[in-house]
Design a protein around this motif. Sequence first.
Motif, PDB file in Angstrom:
ATOM      1  N   PRO A 203       0.803  -1.222   0.000  1.00  0.00           N
ATOM      2  CA  PRO A 203       0.000   0.000   0.000  1.00  0.00           C
ATOM      3  C   PRO A 203       0.836   1.273   0.000  1.00  0.00           C
ATOM      4  O   PRO A 203       0.285   2.371  -0.169  1.00  0.00           O
ATOM      5  N   TYR A 204       2.156   1.136   0.150  1.00  0.00           N
ATOM      6  CA  TYR A 204       3.025   2.305   0.250  1.00  0.00           C
ATOM      7  C   TYR A 204       3.732   2.626  -1.072  1.00  0.00           C
ATOM      8  O   TYR A 204       4.648   3.441  -1.110  1.00  0.00           O
ATOM      9  N   GLY A 205       3.314   1.969  -2.139  1.00  0.00           N
ATOM     10  CA  GLY A 205       3.872   2.263  -3.449  1.00  0.00           C
ATOM     11  C   GLY A 205       5.336   1.897  -3.556  1.00  0.00           C
ATOM     12  O   GLY A 205       5.712   0.748  -3.350  1.00  0.00           O
ATOM     13  N   GLU A 206       6.183   2.887  -3.852  1.00  0.00           N
ATOM     14  CA  GLU A 206       7.610   2.642  -4.057  1.00  0.00           C
ATOM     15  C   GLU A 206       8.382   2.548  -2.739  1.00  0.00           C
ATOM     16  O   GLU A 206       9.548   2.156  -2.726  1.00  0.00           O
ATOM     17  N   ILE A 207       7.747   2.907  -1.631  1.00  0.00           N
ATOM     18  CA  ILE A 207       8.412   2.839  -0.333  1.00  0.00           C
ATOM     19  C   ILE A 207       8.440   1.393   0.148  1.00  0.00           C
ATOM     20  O   ILE A 207       7.462   0.661   0.012  1.00  0.00           O
ATOM     21  N   ASP A 208       9.572   0.981   0.720  1.00  0.00           N
ATOM     22  CA  ASP A 208       9.726  -0.389   1.193  1.00  0.00           C
ATOM     23  C   ASP A 208       8.636  -0.755   2.197  1.00  0.00           C
ATOM     24  O   ASP A 208       8.410  -0.024   3.178  1.00  0.00           O
ATOM     25  N   PHE A 209       7.962  -1.850   1.947  1.00  0.00           N
ATOM     26  CA  PHE A 209       6.847  -2.291   2.792  1.00  0.00           C
ATOM     27  C   PHE A 209       7.282  -2.474   4.244  1.00  0.00           C
ATOM     28  O   PHE A 209       6.605  -2.024   5.168  1.00  0.00           O
ATOM     29  N   TRP A 210       8.420  -3.118   4.449  1.00  0.00           N
ATOM     30  CA  TRP A 210       8.835  -3.453   5.815  1.00  0.00           C
ATOM     31  C   TRP A 210       9.226  -2.215   6.607  1.00  0.00           C
ATOM     32  O   TRP A 210       9.067  -2.183   7.836  1.00  0.00           O
ATOM     33  N   SER A 211       9.732  -1.194   5.921  1.00  0.00           N
ATOM     34  CA  SER A 211      10.119   0.028   6.626  1.00  0.00           C
ATOM     35  C   SER A 211       8.894   0.775   7.161  1.00  0.00           C
ATOM     36  O   SER A 211       9.007   1.567   8.099  1.00  0.00           O
ATOM     37  N   LYS A 212       7.734   0.526   6.563  1.00  0.00           N
ATOM     38  CA  LYS A 212       6.504   1.188   6.998  1.00  0.00           C
ATOM     39  C   LYS A 212       5.643   0.293   7.891  1.00  0.00           C
ATOM     40  O   LYS A 212       4.606   0.718   8.386  1.00  0.00           O
ATOM     41  N   THR A 213       6.077  -0.953   8.082  1.00  0.00           N
ATOM     42  CA  THR A 213       5.330  -1.901   8.892  1.00  0.00           C
ATOM     43  C   THR A 213       5.822  -1.862  10.326  1.00  0.00           C
ATOM     44  O   THR A 213       7.026  -1.728  10.575  1.00  0.00           O
ATOM     45  N   MET A 214       4.903  -1.961  11.261  1.00  0.00           N
ATOM     46  CA  MET A 214       5.254  -1.858  12.677  1.00  0.00           C
ATOM     47  C   MET A 214       6.382  -2.824  13.035  1.00  0.00           C
ATOM     48  O   MET A 214       6.317  -4.013  12.729  1.00  0.00           O
ATOM     49  N   GLY A 215       7.432  -2.268  13.664  1.00  0.00           N
ATOM     50  CA  GLY A 215       8.557  -3.097  14.087  1.00  0.00           C
ATOM     51  C   GLY A 215       9.324  -3.724  12.951  1.00  0.00           C
ATOM     52  O   GLY A 215      10.084  -4.679  13.174  1.00  0.00           O
ATOM     53  N   GLY A 216       9.148  -3.218  11.732  1.00  0.00           N
ATOM     54  CA  GLY A 216       9.827  -3.809  10.591  1.00  0.00           C
ATOM     55  C   GLY A 216       9.342  -5.207  10.268  1.00  0.00           C
ATOM     56  O   GLY A 216      10.001  -5.961   9.539  1.00  0.00           O
ATOM     57  N   GLY A 217       8.153  -5.558  10.816  1.00  0.00           N
ATOM     58  CA  GLY A 217       7.589  -6.881  10.581  1.00  0.00           C
ATOM     59  C   GLY A 217       7.924  -7.900  11.654  1.00  0.00           C
ATOM     60  O   GLY A 217       7.402  -9.022  11.636  1.00  0.00           O
ATOM     61  N   TRP A 218       8.826  -7.536  12.586  1.00  0.00           N
ATOM     62  CA  TRP A 218       9.231  -8.469  13.644  1.00  0.00           C
ATOM     63  C   TRP A 218       8.017  -8.962  14.437  1.00  0.00           C
ATOM     64  O   TRP A 218       7.101  -8.193  14.686  1.00  0.00           O
ATOM     65  N   PRO A 219       8.016 -10.279  14.808  1.00  0.00           N
ATOM     66  CA  PRO A 219       9.090 -11.270  14.701  1.00  0.00           C
ATOM     67  C   PRO A 219       9.156 -12.024  13.371  1.00  0.00           C
ATOM     68  O   PRO A 219       9.963 -12.938  13.227  1.00  0.00           O
ATOM     69  N   LEU A 220       8.318 -11.666  12.422  1.00  0.00           N
ATOM     70  CA  LEU A 220       8.371 -12.311  11.110  1.00  0.00           C
ATOM     71  C   LEU A 220       9.634 -11.865  10.383  1.00  0.00           C
ATOM     72  O   LEU A 220       9.986 -10.683  10.414  1.00  0.00           O
ATOM     73  N   GLU A 221      10.308 -12.786   9.732  1.00  0.00           N
ATOM     74  CA  GLU A 221      11.539 -12.470   9.014  1.00  0.00           C
ATOM     75  C   GLU A 221      11.208 -12.160   7.557  1.00  0.00           C
ATOM     76  O   GLU A 221      10.748 -13.045   6.824  1.00  0.00           O
ATOM     77  N   PRO A 222      11.413 -10.909   7.121  1.00  0.00           N
ATOM     78  CA  PRO A 222      11.107 -10.557   5.733  1.00  0.00           C
ATOM     79  C   PRO A 222      11.809 -11.484   4.740  1.00  0.00           C
ATOM     80  O   PRO A 222      12.910 -11.967   4.991  1.00  0.00           O
ATOM     81  N   THR A 223      11.161 -11.719   3.630  1.00  0.00           N
ATOM     82  CA  THR A 223      11.631 -12.565   2.524  1.00  0.00           C
ATOM     83  C   THR A 223      11.617 -14.045   2.888  1.00  0.00           C
ATOM     84  O   THR A 223      11.042 -14.862   2.160  1.00  0.00           O
ATOM     85  N   ASN A 224      12.229 -14.416   4.001  1.00  0.00           N
ATOM     86  CA  ASN A 224      12.315 -15.827   4.357  1.00  0.00           C
ATOM     87  C   ASN A 224      11.056 -16.365   5.022  1.00  0.00           C
ATOM     88  O   ASN A 224      10.839 -17.582   5.040  1.00  0.00           O
ATOM     89  N   GLU A 225      10.239 -15.479   5.586  1.00  0.00           N
ATOM     90  CA  GLU A 225       8.972 -15.901   6.194  1.00  0.00           C
ATOM     91  C   GLU A 225       7.803 -15.040   5.742  1.00  0.00           C
ATOM     92  O   GLU A 225       6.650 -15.427   5.937  1.00  0.00           O
ATOM     93  N   GLY A 226       8.092 -13.884   5.175  1.00  0.00           N
ATOM     94  CA  GLY A 226       7.039 -13.001   4.693  1.00  0.00           C
ATOM     95  C   GLY A 226       7.337 -12.503   3.296  1.00  0.00           C
ATOM     96  O   GLY A 226       8.456 -12.037   3.023  1.00  0.00           O
ATOM     97  N   TRP A 227       6.366 -12.628   2.405  1.00  0.00           N
ATOM     98  CA  TRP A 227       6.514 -12.145   1.030  1.00  0.00           C
ATOM     99  C   TRP A 227       5.552 -11.005   0.777  1.00  0.00           C
ATOM    100  O   TRP A 227       4.404 -11.033   1.243  1.00  0.00           O
ATOM    101  N   VAL A 228       6.010 -10.031   0.003  1.00  0.00           N
ATOM    102  CA  VAL A 228       5.209  -8.863  -0.333  1.00  0.00           C
ATOM    103  C   VAL A 228       5.045  -8.777  -1.850  1.00  0.00           C
ATOM    104  O   VAL A 228       6.023  -8.892  -2.590  1.00  0.00           O
ATOM    105  N   GLU A 229       3.815  -8.587  -2.273  1.00  0.00           N
ATOM    106  CA  GLU A 229       3.484  -8.290  -3.664  1.00  0.00           C
ATOM    107  C   GLU A 229       4.144  -9.259  -4.637  1.00  0.00           C
ATOM    108  O   GLU A 229       3.838 -10.443  -4.664  1.00  0.00           O
TER     109      GLU A 229
END
Length: 270
Positions: A203-229
């Motif tokens: 929903p943040y367009g060109e801005i990195d999803f994880w940087s706008k997500t609470m706690g950077g997505g923690w405790p979920l590990e981006p890419t290895n446990e969470g995929w975006v778009e």
Amino acid sequence: MPAPTREQVFQISRETVINSITNFIGNRIDVIPNFQILDLIIPVERKIRSIVGGMETSLGTTLWEPLAKNLASLNGFEVINENLPKPANMPANLQSTLQIVIEGRNSNNPVFTSEYCHNRIKEICQTFVDNPINDFVKAPRGFGVDIWLRKSEINYFFDTKTVQPNVGALSKCFEQVINWYAFFYSQFPTQSAQSRIVFPYNPYGEIDFWSKTMGGGWPLEPTNEGWVENEFWDFCSGVENTYQIIHESFISISETGDLEEIIQEIFYGN
């Protein structure tokens, strides 16, 4: 099997969106909503809000799930239309391992990476090669798998989530991923699995999803446990920038008015 063409992805996306929204509205068309006090002042607006809210809440099962399965089928994946069950009685050693990896991640211990957690659970489950578990039951509410795909002898488990999760939801997401590994390897200890939580668009367009997500997505590990778009959609279809094609299909439906009649009926009909 070769990956589908961009035109095939566009057409299957367009058809899936139309069918999903049509089916949702068809199931709501005769529903008489409970009275709300705002019905006395803004009845039409209140009705629209109720329907749209219901549609937004159900997007995972009514749209994203069938779309992912349709695209994956075009790309040579086997779609497993079954539930991933859990052991009726979770073995003590597996339950203990689950608790250890969850607590380890929650305590920010750097040892408990996604790879470590996955490998530790699979390792514990090797005891079930010679002593298999025979009694499995339906996974508890909140721990089911929305999308189960298989290709090249690897099983993939996915669940789509709201694109603006809170900290509590993210903790539950991590527990889902870890429990899926426990459920699967307790039944199939010699096979291979990968699990991801899916955020179907950014929903943040060109801005990195994880940087706008609470706690950077923690405790979920981006890419290895969470995929975006497109991490997810490109995987399903085998076509680069698949989400942009899905986006184009929505615009096309709006421009052609294919859903206009049924939308007018449910929003403004008597």
